[in-house]
Enzyme design. Structure first.
Site, short mmCIF file in Angstrom:
data_model
loop_
_atom_site.label_atom_id
_atom_site.label_comp_id
_atom_site.label_asym_id
_atom_site.label_seq_id
_atom_site.Cartn_x
_atom_site.Cartn_y
_atom_site.Cartn_z
N SER A 119 1.01 -1.20 0.06
CA SER A 119 0.18 0.19 -0.04
C SER A 119 0.82 1.49 -0.02
O SER A 119 2.25 1.26 0.32
CB SER A 119 -0.93 0.07 1.41
N TYR A 141 -1.97 -1.62 10.74
CA TYR A 141 -1.87 -1.98 9.04
C TYR A 141 -0.78 -1.40 8.57
O TYR A 141 0.03 -2.17 7.59
CB TYR A 141 -3.37 -1.05 8.52
N LYS A 175 2.07 -3.55 6.16
CA LYS A 175 2.48 -2.92 4.73
C LYS A 175 3.98 -2.67 4.64
O LYS A 175 4.60 -2.87 3.41
CB LYS A 175 1.82 -2.17 4.36
N1 LIG Z 1 -8.62 -0.57 -1.58
C1 LIG Z 1 -7.68 0.43 -1.48
O1 LIG Z 1 -7.69 1.55 -1.34
C2 LIG Z 1 -6.11 -0.34 -0.77
C3 LIG Z 1 -5.15 0.57 -0.91
C4 LIG Z 1 -4.09 0.00 -0.65
C5 LIG Z 1 -3.88 -1.28 -0.50
N2 LIG Z 1 -4.64 -2.31 -0.61
C6 LIG Z 1 -4.63 -3.70 -0.36
O2 LIG Z 1 -5.18 -4.22 -1.42
C7 LIG Z 1 -5.34 -5.74 -1.15
C8 LIG Z 1 -6.88 -6.15 -1.49
O3 LIG Z 1 -7.83 -5.37 -1.04
P1 LIG Z 1 -8.93 -4.88 -1.51
O4 LIG Z 1 -8.95 -3.16 -1.27
O5 LIG Z 1 -9.07 -5.16 -2.80
O6 LIG Z 1 -10.32 -5.04 -0.49
P2 LIG Z 1 -11.45 -6.13 -0.43
O7 LIG Z 1 -11.77 -6.36 0.78
O8 LIG Z 1 -12.32 -5.87 -1.64
O9 LIG Z 1 -10.59 -7.61 -1.00
C9 LIG Z 1 -9.51 -8.44 -0.27
C10 LIG Z 1 -10.04 -9.73 -0.41
O10 LIG Z 1 -9.17 -10.37 0.45
C11 LIG Z 1 -9.88 -11.38 1.02
N3 LIG Z 1 -9.36 -12.13 2.33
C12 LIG Z 1 -9.59 -11.23 3.42
N4 LIG Z 1 -9.21 -12.17 4.70
C13 LIG Z 1 -8.50 -13.08 3.94
C14 LIG Z 1 -8.17 -14.54 4.61
N5 LIG Z 1 -7.64 -14.78 5.77
N6 LIG Z 1 -7.81 -15.31 3.59
C15 LIG Z 1 -8.14 -15.27 2.25
N7 LIG Z 1 -8.58 -14.29 1.69
C16 LIG Z 1 -8.94 -13.14 2.55
C17 LIG Z 1 -11.11 -11.07 1.14
O11 LIG Z 1 -12.32 -12.03 1.24
C18 LIG Z 1 -11.42 -10.11 -0.07
O12 LIG Z 1 -11.93 -10.95 -1.30
C19 LIG Z 1 -5.29 -5.64 0.39
O13 LIG Z 1 -4.01 -6.30 0.55
C20 LIG Z 1 -5.18 -4.16 0.86
O14 LIG Z 1 -4.54 -3.98 2.09
C21 LIG Z 1 -5.91 -1.74 -0.73
#
Ligand SMILES: NC(=O)c1ccc[n+]([C@@H]2O[C@H](COP(=O)([O-])OP(=O)(O)OC[C@H]3O[C@@H](n4cnc5c(N)ncnc54)[C@H](O)[C@@H]3O)[C@@H](O)[C@H]2O)c1
Length: 283
Positions: free
Chosen positions: A143, A156, A160
Site C-alpha cells: 500500500s 495496518y 504493509k
Molecule cells: N482498496 C484500497 O484503497 C487499498 C489501498 C492500498 C492497499 N490495498 C490492499 O489491497 C489488497 C486487496 O484489498 P481490496 O482493497 O481489494 O479489499 P477487498 O476487501 O475488496 O478484497 C480483499 C480480499 O481478500 C480476501 N481475504 C480477507 N481475508 C482473507 C484471508 N484470511 N484469507 C484469504 N482471503 C482473505 C477477502 O475475502 C477479499 O476478497 C489488500 O492487501 C489491501 O490491504 C487496498
C-alpha cells in the site's frame, strides 16, 4: 515475463476488489488463474463471471493467515494446472487499530493476513516456480501505507511496511533464480477493504472490535471510507499489475497522489543524515 499466454497464476484475495481486478486482467491476457479467497460466496460469483469470458480459471478456498491452508491451496493449484509461474500475494484486511485501540488479537489478525501470508507465499511458491525453470514473478500488494505511516491504523501500516521490506529484499535474492519480484502500492481503490471485518476468521471472533478512537482518528477513518468509495477502478489496477509483471517493475503504483508525501519522508530522513554530517562534538 514478456509472454504471459498459457502461464499459470495463483492470486490470493481474488474474490473481490484489487485481487479480482488482477485475476481478470491476467485471465484476459491468456493466463490460467487459480483464484484463492476466504469468502466462499464471493469466490463462486467471481469464478462464474470469469468463466463466462472463456477464461481458464478455477478457485480454491483458503484462510491465508493459516499456513496449512495456504499450502493446501498451493497443492490444489499444482494438481489442477501442473505449474505455477505467477504468485500474487494480495489478500489483505484493513483495521487493526491505532494507539489505544489495538489488541493482541487485532495484531495477530492483520499481521497474519497482510504479512505472514506473504512470507509463506514466497516460501511455498518460490521453490515451485524455481523447479520448472521457466521463470516467474511474485507480486505482493502492500500500500502507499507501506511507504508512509501517517495516523489512523498503525497496525495496518506496520504490516504493509513489512511487505515492502520483504519484496525489496527478496527481489535481490530471487533474481538469480529467475523470479522477478514486484510490490504493488495502491492509493485509494474502490473495493470492500473498509468492510474487512466480514472476513474475520472465527478464532478472532469477539476479540478485535476496537474502541472508536479519538476524534482525529474517527475523522481519518471517515475520510478514508469516502476516498475508497470514490477510488480508482480495481480492473485498471489489474491492468497495471499485468504490465508490471510483463516488465518486471520493482514498484507498481496506481497514481501519483502521494508522491509529495513520500518525498517529504525522504527529505526528513535526509535531514537526519545531514544533522549527523554537520554535528560538532561537545567540548
Ligand atoms: N482498496 C484500497 O484503497 C487499498 C489501498 C492500498 C492497499 N490495498 C490492499 O489491497 C489488497 C486487496 O484489498 P481490496 O482493497 O481489494 O479489499 P477487498 O476487501 O475488496 O478484497 C480483499 C480480499 O481478500 C480476501 N481475504 C480477507 N481475508 C482473507 C484471508 N484470511 N484469507 C484469504 N482471503 C482473505 C477477502 O475475502 C477479499 O476478497 C489488500 O492487501 C489491501 O490491504 C487496498
Amino acid at each position: 515475463m514478456k509472454d504471459l499466454s498459457a502461464k499459470t497464476a495463483f492470486v490470493t484475495g481474488a474474490a473481490s476488489g484489487i485481487g479480482l481486478g488482477i485475476a481478470t486482467a491476467l485471465a484476459q491476457a491468456g493466463v490460467k488463474v487459480m483464484l484463492c479467497d476466504i469468502e466462499e460466496a464471493a469466490l463462486k460469483t467471481a469464478l462464474e463471471s470469469l468463466r463466462r469470458t472463456n477464461a481458464d480459471v478455477d478457485s480454491v478456498k483458503a484462510d491465508v493467515s493459516l499456513k496449512s491452508e495456504l499450502q493446501a491451496a498451493a497443492d490444489a493449484t499444482v494438481a489442477r494446472y501442473g505449474k505455477v509461474h505467477i504468485l500474487v500475494n494480495n489478500a489483505g484486511v484493513g483495521g487493526g487499530g491505532g494507539y489505544g485501540q489495538w489488541s493482541d488479537a487485532s495484531w495477530n489478525w492483520t499481521l497474519g493476513v497482510n504479512l505472514m501470508s506473504v512470507i509463506w507465499g514466497f516460501e511455498i511458491f518460490g521453490p515451485l516456480i524455481e523447479k520448472h525453470a521457466e521463470g516467474g514473478q511474485i507480486v505482493s500488494t502492500a500500500s502507499i501505507a507501506g511507504l508512509i505511516s501517517g495516523g489512523g491504523s498503525i497496525t495496518y501500516n506496520v504490516t504493509k511496511y513489512g511487505v515492502v521490506a520483504l519484496s525489496e529484499g527478496l527481489r535481490v535474492s530471487l533474481a538469480p533464480r529467475g523470479i522477478g519480484v514486484s510490490v504493488l502500492c495502491p492509493g485509494f481503490i474502490r473495493t470492500h477493504i473498509m468492510d474487512s471485518g466480514r472476513n474475520l476468521p472465527s478464532r478472532f471472533a469477539g476479540k478485535v472490535e476496537s474502541p472508536p478512537g479519538d476524534a482525529p482518528t474517527v475523522e481519518i477513518i471517515k475520510m478514508v471510507r469516502d476516498r475508497v468509495a470514490h477510488g480508482i477502478d480495481p480492473l485498471y489496477v489489474g491492468e497495471l499489475v499485468r504490465e508490471g509483471i510483463e516488465n518486471d517493475w520493482p514498484y507498481i503504483f496506481t497514481d501519483t497522489e502521494f508522491e509529495p508525501a513520500i518525498e517529504a519522508r525522504f527529505s526528513a530522513i535526509k535531514q537526519g543524515f545531514d544533522r549527523i554530517r554537520t554535528r560538532k562534538p561537545r567540548r
